[in-house]
Scaffold this active site. Structure first.
Site, PDB file in Angstrom:
ATOM      1  CG  ASP A   1      -2.015  -0.961   1.131  1.00 25.59           C
ATOM      2  OD1 ASP A   1      -2.096  -1.468   0.101  1.00 25.59           O
ATOM      3  OD2 ASP A   1      -2.484  -1.372   2.194  1.00 25.59           O
TER       4      ASP A   1
ATOM      5  CG  ASP B   1      20.598   5.542 -12.783  1.00 21.64           C
ATOM      6  OD1 ASP B   1      20.269   6.820 -13.301  1.00 21.64           O
ATOM      7  OD2 ASP B   1      21.526   4.906 -13.123  1.00 21.64           O
TER       8      ASP B   1
ATOM      9  CG  PHE C   1      -0.007   2.697  -4.094  1.00 20.43           C
ATOM     10  CD1 PHE C   1      -0.891   3.604  -4.617  1.00 20.43           C
ATOM     11  CD2 PHE C   1       1.405   3.450  -4.137  1.00 20.43           C
ATOM     12  CE1 PHE C   1      -0.717   4.979  -4.802  1.00 20.43           C
ATOM     13  CE2 PHE C   1       1.498   4.502  -4.250  1.00 20.43           C
ATOM     14  CZ  PHE C   1       0.415   5.470  -4.562  1.00 20.43           C
TER      15      PHE C   1
ATOM     16  CG  LEU D   1      -2.126   2.274  -8.883  1.00 21.67           C
ATOM     17  CD1 LEU D   1      -3.147   2.991  -9.628  1.00 21.67           C
ATOM     18  CD2 LEU D   1      -0.975   3.422  -8.565  1.00 21.67           C
TER      19      LEU D   1
ATOM     20  CG  HIS E   1      -7.017  -1.681  -0.789  1.00 22.78           C
ATOM     21  ND1 HIS E   1      -5.822  -1.805  -0.188  1.00 22.78           N
ATOM     22  CD2 HIS E   1      -7.547  -0.349  -0.446  1.00 22.78           C
ATOM     23  CE1 HIS E   1      -5.672  -0.754   0.733  1.00 22.78           C
ATOM     24  NE2 HIS E   1      -6.815   0.284   0.397  1.00 22.78           N
TER      25      HIS E   1
ATOM     26  CG  ASP F   1      -4.844  -5.586  -3.115  1.00 24.46           C
ATOM     27  OD1 ASP F   1      -5.982  -5.591  -2.410  1.00 24.46           O
ATOM     28  OD2 ASP F   1      -3.779  -5.673  -2.600  1.00 24.46           O
TER      29      ASP F   1
ATOM     30  CB  CYS G   1      -2.054  -6.644   1.676  1.00 24.43           C
ATOM     31  SG  CYS G   1      -3.593  -7.150   0.985  1.00 24.43           S
TER      32      CYS G   1
END
Lengths: 302, 519
Positions: free
Chosen positions: B199, B240, B257, B260, B316, B318, B496
């Site tokens: 998340d 980078d 997330f 997402l 979420h 997921d 998660c």
């Protein structure tokens, strides 16, 4: 002497609320006279930990832990645990909740999933300490302990000032035996807090004997709070309360989309064929809330 | 002036730094690279001074630019046009062109084009002073940010580790035993016991020919240095590898997330999405923070779409959907989707007397029969299926061009939770909350152990494991991790509690050109 009178006297002397003054939930019984002083002392003790350190014998505490009054049971059982397994008792007394994935708190420690934890959790709740969310989480942990909890949940509701905790207490009563749950659930339907009323009607809708609350559920269809109305509509459908048909039909035009959604679903459960003929569905088929429009389309497409 | 676009036969070299070689002095007419200049926005911190390199005058160790080799040309007149706030040109460590100075004349040599933003575009016209008829106009574009999908190989899997009494060693070992050095544990104690690393951050990449920059999107779910707030910077930020946050203010659970995700490559109504499509769930119309939503939408190549997560406690995507590779599938993958009807049917087929110790202690169900007989549970699941799961599946099918052959419905049971106002959580640990990690030895799938059995220690006796294994492609190596105490009862599962870094799989400047140009 009435047991509850003794308890009230002892509590009053200790400057703490008595079960009677706190709502009269604790059932009064006539205690054996030999135990009355011990019971007084137990309830007057500031904590179970303090009681454990008092001269009261294990045998007396064991006898008190089998009493009809939930407060005394919890106090005595907790004191015994403090004596016999102080590490466990301290663990339960001090345990902090975990933060769940959505940020809410919850007690997940496996030690709490034991009947012996129940009286200690009741003691924590009775202490009145801890944040609102933590205390609500204690109620959930109490329910999952598998111990002696339902009368305590009902009793605690009467004195609890925090609405979030009261909501959790009535939610717990979803699983309580009818005689314990009924008075509190009925009372909680009139709670001043809408969240508590919503939790109550949600719990009723999920109870196997929920149909026995039919009139209260019907009344909740007119509650000023949309969550209460939504759960009431759902309860009508889940419990098959056919007399609630007209009340639910009226909710098809409710300003809350959630209420309209639950109303459509409830009518579908009660009598899908009849529901499909309702003229109100024509407008709802184009409801601005996609969930409602889908539910209507599903109903009409059956 | 005569301008034409590359390719042109001119003594002009164009390449990304990593692939660029200076021409030999005695090479008179080198072959010119073709195509426009593609670069990555210089948002990392190569000199590790705490500032994005674009904000520096000149970063030591800088390597995130596109070189333009004009050696041997003599003086050239250069003109920069376009998004001048996000493009500038350097020569010999001196700033030559930018928003303030868009035209200059300089000698031949190697020029560096630096980009400061995503999808910035510009043109650099190059006019040799001695041969103006050979002028060229180079178009310049910077990369979109791309989230790499589950079917891409895995480079790194991370999770939070706690050792000692009641630690999550079993969960951690479940990953490390299979992935070896490809798995990296972070110390949970350092991050306020916040296990939800999925998340907190989202791995993404920026690419250009010969270039790659990793970007860690840092969620707004935590702030003030609490919990995992600093993990992206402390554990992952490096030259980078940039860390970037979109949005501010009070977060909701939908800013996490696990909410997402990105699909594998799909073609929808004739439009190819070679990097898949991004999706997130919304609760009462609120999904990821607007700034992030707008940014991801603006990247164009992964056209986000939204699901309705109103019914979920955590909320979420997921929790009810995922993808796994399957070389036998029409599209090379299967979409896994939670189905409560299957969950009920499955449980009704079991011996009701089967005791379920885990469910007794944490869900109040002593055995299978107690679940099967809970009419309110099934009424609730039926509502969830009708009001949310079925409509969300229709959204997935439309947005990803899926048909039934692409989909595996996975048995699932949700329960309303009092602590969450009656919103739903997984009762049986959510199978779809899984991790796909292929590090070269085939797809390793890490799933939550359902513990739908009497003997905790005997996964072989678990009928749910057998049921799901039979549903999934044979090519998958399944690993059922014990996530119960640290994740499941705290309202999450394996996905998660982990995160996976994946490499870019395609070249956006060729494969997503149609999406960037709006064709």
């Amino acid at each position: 002497m009435s047991w509850i009178l003794v308890a009230a006297l002892g509590a009053a002397l200790a400057g703490t609320p008595s079960p009677a003054s706190a709502g009269g939930i604790d059932p009064g019984v006539d205690a054996p006279s030999a135990l009355v002083p011990a019971a007084n002392a137990a309830l007057a003790a500031p904590t179970a930990h303090a009681l454990a350190g008092s001269p009261v014998s294990d045998a007396t505490l064991t006898a008190l832990a089998d009493d009809a009054g939930w407060r005394l049971r919890a106090r005595a059982a907790s004191a015994l645990t403090w004596r016999r397994d102080p590490a466990f008792a301290e663990g339960v007394a001090l345990l902090a909740p975990a933060t769940t994935r959505n940020g809410a708190v919850r007690f997940t420690d496996r030690r709490l999933r034991a009947p012996e934890a129940a009286p200690l959790l009741v003691e924590r709740l009775l202490s009145g300490t801890g944040a609102s969310a933590e205390r609500a989480a204690l109620v959930e942990a109490l329910r999952l302990s598998g111990g002696d909890w339902s009368e305590a949940a009902a009793g605690l509701y009467a004195t609890e000032t925090d609405a979030a905790v009261r909501a959790q207490l009535v939610s717990a009563l979803q699983d309580a035996e009818a005689a314990v749950a009924e008075p509190t659930l009925t009372r909680a339907l009139a709670d001043a807090d809408a969240g508590v009323r919503a939790a109550t009607v949600r719990a009723i809708g999920a109870r196997n004997d929920g149909a026995g609350y039919a009139s209260a559920v019907y009344a909740s269809l007119d509650d000023k709070d949309p969550d209460v109305r939504a759960y009431a509509a759902r309860a009508v459908g889940w419990l098959g309360l056919t007399d609630g048909w007209d009340g639910v039909v009226a909710l098809l035009s409710d300003p809350s989309a959630e209420v309209r959604l639950k109303a459509v679903a409830a009518l579908e459960r009660l009598d899908a064929g009849r529901a499909a003929t309702l003229p109100e569905l024509e407008a709802l088929a184009a409801d601005p809330d996609a969930r409602v429009a889908r539910a209507v389309a599903r109903l009409l497409g059956r | 002036m005569f301008l034409r676009r590359l390719p042109v036969p001119l003594l002009l070299g164009v390449c990304a730094l990593a692939a660029c070689k200076k021409p030999d002095a005695d090479v008179v007419s080198p072959t010119l690279p073709t195509g426009p200049l593609y670069g990555v926005p210089n948002i990392d911190d190569d000199d590790e001074n705490g500032e994005p390199d674009w904000d520096d005058a000149r970063a030591q160790g800088e390597n995130d630019w596109v070189t333009v080799d004009l050696s041997g040309l003599g003086d050239v007149e250069l003109t920069l046009a376009g998004n001048l706030d996000a493009v500038r040109v350097w020569k010999d460590d001196e700033l030559l062109l930018d928003a303030d100075t868009s035209t200059a004349t300089a000698g031949g040599g190697v020029y560096e084009v630096e980009l400061g933003d995503f999808l910035a575009t510009a043109t650099l016209s190059v006019v040799p002073v001695d041969s103006p008829e050979a002028a060229v106009e180079l178009s310049i574009a910077s990369a979109p940010l791309i989230l790499n999908h589950h079917l891409a190989s895995a480079e790194l899997v991370v999770a939070m580790a706690s050792t000692g009494r009641s630690g999550n060693e079993t969960f951690i070992a479940g990953f490390s035993d299979v992935l070896g050095d490809g798995f990296l544990p972070f110390d949970l104690q350092d991050y306020g016991w916040d296990v939800w690393v999925q998340d907190e951050l989202e791995f993404a990449t920026l690419t250009a020919p010969g270039q790659r920059m990793d970007v860690v999107i840092d969620s707004i779910r935590t702030n003030n240095d609490r919990y995992l707030d600093n993990a992206p910077e402390s554990e992952l930020e490096a030259p980078d590898t940039a860390v970037r946050t979109w949005g501010t203010g009070r977060a909701t659970s939908q800013d996490s997330f696990g909410n997402l995700e990105v699909s594998p490559p799909v073609t929808v109504d004739g439009v190819e999405y070679p990097f898949g499509r991004i999706y997130w769930g919304e609760v009462n119309g609120r999904g990821v923070t607007d700034e992030l939503a707008d940014f991801l939408e603006a990247q164009k190549v992964q056209a986000p779409f939204q699901l309705d997560n109103t019914w979920l406690c955590v909320g979420h995507v997921d929790e009810f959907s995922s993808f796994v590779p399957d070389p036998t599938a029409p599209k090379g993958f299967r979409f896994l989707y939670a189905d409560t009807n299957l969950g009920r049917t499955f449980l009704e087929g079991l011996d009701p007397a089967t005791s379920l110790p885990r469910y007794r202690t944490d869900h109040g169900y002593a055995n299978v029969g107690a679940i099967v007989d809970d009419q309110a549970l099934w009424a609730s699941n039926a509502d969830m299926q009708a009001d949310y799961l079925d409509p969300n599946l229709a959204i997935f099918k439309a947005a990803l061009g899926l048909d039934d052959a692409d989909i595996i419905l996975v048995p699932a049971v949700f329960e309303e939770n009092d602590m969450c106002g009656g919103a739903a959580l997984a009762l049986i640990p959510a199978t779809v909350n899984l991790v796909v990690a292929d590090m070269g030895s085939g797809p390793e799938i890490f799933l939550p152990d359902p513990f739908l059995r009497t003997d905790d220690d005997d996964q072989g006796s678990d009928p749910f494991i057998a049921e799901v294994a039979a549903l999934l492609p044979d090519s998958l190596n399944l690993h059922w991790l014990d996530d119960w105490d640290w994740y499941h009862v705290q309202w999450g599962e394996v996905h998660c509690g982990s995160n996976t870094q994946r490499p870019p799989t395609r070249d956006w400047w060729t494969d997503a050109k149609h999406l960037l140009e709006g064709e």
